[in-house]
Design an enzyme around this catalytic site. Structure first.
Site, mmCIF file in Angstrom:
data_model
loop_
_atom_site.group_PDB
_atom_site.id
_atom_site.type_symbol
_atom_site.label_atom_id
_atom_site.label_comp_id
_atom_site.label_asym_id
_atom_site.label_seq_id
_atom_site.Cartn_x
_atom_site.Cartn_y
_atom_site.Cartn_z
ATOM 1 N N GLU A 33 12.149 8.888 10.433
ATOM 2 C CA GLU A 33 11.223 9.240 9.350
ATOM 3 C C GLU A 33 10.780 10.692 9.482
ATOM 4 O OE1 GLU A 33 8.018 6.465 8.187
ATOM 5 O OE2 GLU A 33 6.640 8.101 8.722
ATOM 6 N N HIS A 93 9.987 7.672 0.159
ATOM 7 C CA HIS A 93 8.733 6.935 0.017
ATOM 8 C C HIS A 93 8.150 7.220 -1.371
ATOM 9 C CE1 HIS A 93 7.725 6.446 4.569
ATOM 10 N NE2 HIS A 93 9.032 6.611 4.402
ATOM 11 N N ASP A 125 -2.718 4.829 0.904
ATOM 12 C CA ASP A 125 -4.118 4.788 1.338
ATOM 13 C C ASP A 125 -5.036 5.281 0.230
ATOM 14 O OD1 ASP A 125 -3.297 3.970 3.861
ATOM 15 O OD2 ASP A 125 -3.132 6.036 4.603
ATOM 16 N N HIS A 168 -3.300 -5.155 7.965
ATOM 17 C CA HIS A 168 -3.687 -4.090 7.031
ATOM 18 C C HIS A 168 -5.195 -3.890 7.130
ATOM 19 C CE1 HIS A 168 -4.542 -2.078 3.204
ATOM 20 N NE2 HIS A 168 -3.279 -1.726 3.198
ATOM 21 N N ASP A 177 -1.756 -10.992 5.321
ATOM 22 C CA ASP A 177 -0.676 -10.010 5.393
ATOM 23 C C ASP A 177 0.674 -10.650 5.064
ATOM 24 O OD1 ASP A 177 -1.928 -7.485 6.193
ATOM 25 O OD2 ASP A 177 -2.496 -8.553 8.008
ATOM 26 N N GLN A 195 4.190 -0.284 10.157
ATOM 27 C CA GLN A 195 3.434 0.818 10.736
ATOM 28 C C GLN A 195 3.820 0.931 12.213
ATOM 29 O OE1 GLN A 195 2.359 2.297 7.989
ATOM 30 N NE2 GLN A 195 0.230 2.481 8.607
#
Length: 302
Positions: A33, A93, A125, A168, A177, A195
């Site tokens: 990433e 993304h 977010d 989360h 979740d 994550q």
């Protein structure tokens, strides 16, 4: 794991490569990433990392989307450039934050026109940061499953989503979740990437509960080799995921010895990756922070 090189694989071949087929194959995937650079110096560092990582023929690479959609144009340009100038298969993304449905459709259309066919669909977010209430764009979306539905509506896209092994920040239970992931799967999500995983047991609990509920969604764990303890602790806190005491104790015993902390961090990442793969994880997604050295060391250890 040789997925082809720039000389052996045409852009058209990478256009049709199936991330899902790679993820479901017996051999684990290894992916990396990156985030869009803010200036020329950062861009130079990023492309040096990309070229070094390209040599190990990763399964795919992902390019993040800044908070509030702040890097939208740079994310699009970087994803297109990776597709056009490297042998890598990029995944972009895309978040709902700060965007109307019309704007989101325009971004997806831009990717389609460029030949990018892999998207990680995220709610994102809150614009004010974690801990602030989520407020959708007046003409936007509230949930990632809605974004998955829009992207899949364009046709030939492979869509991944985020998973949260440590929970989360806005969820109350593991069951919440899991239910969220299943809703994303029902709208067309084909895999999930987590994550940062610091507690392998939490990843395994999430994966096993998904399977128990009848989900077939492959979940790839995300790992970030720790080279700077303060930075990673801060990132974990910002993500609402305090690092486990077992990890912080191992780092803290080295005090201010930066090299020893780095070696310990690489050892932790290597151990976690081996444990995850031994437990049947479909691959490892390395969060590189646009640097290649630590990631390549852990990759080499595997």
């Amino acid at each position: 794991m040789a997925h082809g090189t720039a000389s052996s694989m045409t852009r058209a071949e990478r256009f049709t490569r199936s991330l899902v087929a790679m993820i479901e194959a017996p051999t684990p995937t290894f992916s990396f990433e990156f985030f869009p650079p803010k200036d020329d110096a950062a861009a130079e560092q990023l492309w040096e990392a990309i070229r070094r990582l390209e040599k190990v023929s990763p399964s795919f690479v992902s390019i993040t989307y800044g908070a509030g959609g702040s890097t939208r144009d740079r994310t699009v340009r970087l994803t297109e450039r990776v597709l056009q100038e490297t042998s890598l298969t990029p995944m972009a993304h895309l978040t709902c934050v700060g965007h109307s449905v019309t704007e989101l459709r325009q971004v997806v259309g831009t990717y389609a026109a460029a030949g990018v066919r892999n998207i990680l669909a995220l709610r994102g977010d809150p614009q004010g940061g974690l801990g602030q209430p989520w407020v959708a764009h007046p003409q936007g979306l509230n949930h990632a499953d809605e974004l998955v539905r829009i992207v899949k509506g364009f046709g030939d896209f492979t869509v991944g989503v985020a998973a949260f092994p440590d929970g989360h920040p806005e969820s109350r239970t593991l069951e919440d979740d899991v239910a969220t992931l299943i809703r994303k799967e029902q709208q067309g999500a084909e895999f999930a990437i987590t994550q940062m995983v610091f507690d392998v047991d939490n990843y395994l609990r999430l994966r096993d509960e998904l399977a128990r509920r009848g989900s077939r969604l492959p979940v790839i764990p995300g790992l970030m080799p720790i080279t700077n303890a303060r930075q990673v602790v801060r990132m974990a806190e910002l993500a609402g995921q305090p690092m486990p005491r077992a990890v912080t104790d191992r780092l803290e015993r080295h005090g201010d010895d930066a090299e020893a902390v780095r070696e310990e961090g690489l050892a932790i990442a290597t151990e976690s990756a081996r444990h995850l793969l031994d437990e049947g994880a479909p691959g490892i997604h390395f969060i590189t922070m646009n640097r290649s050295s630590a990631t390549l060391e852990v990759f080499g250890n595997l």
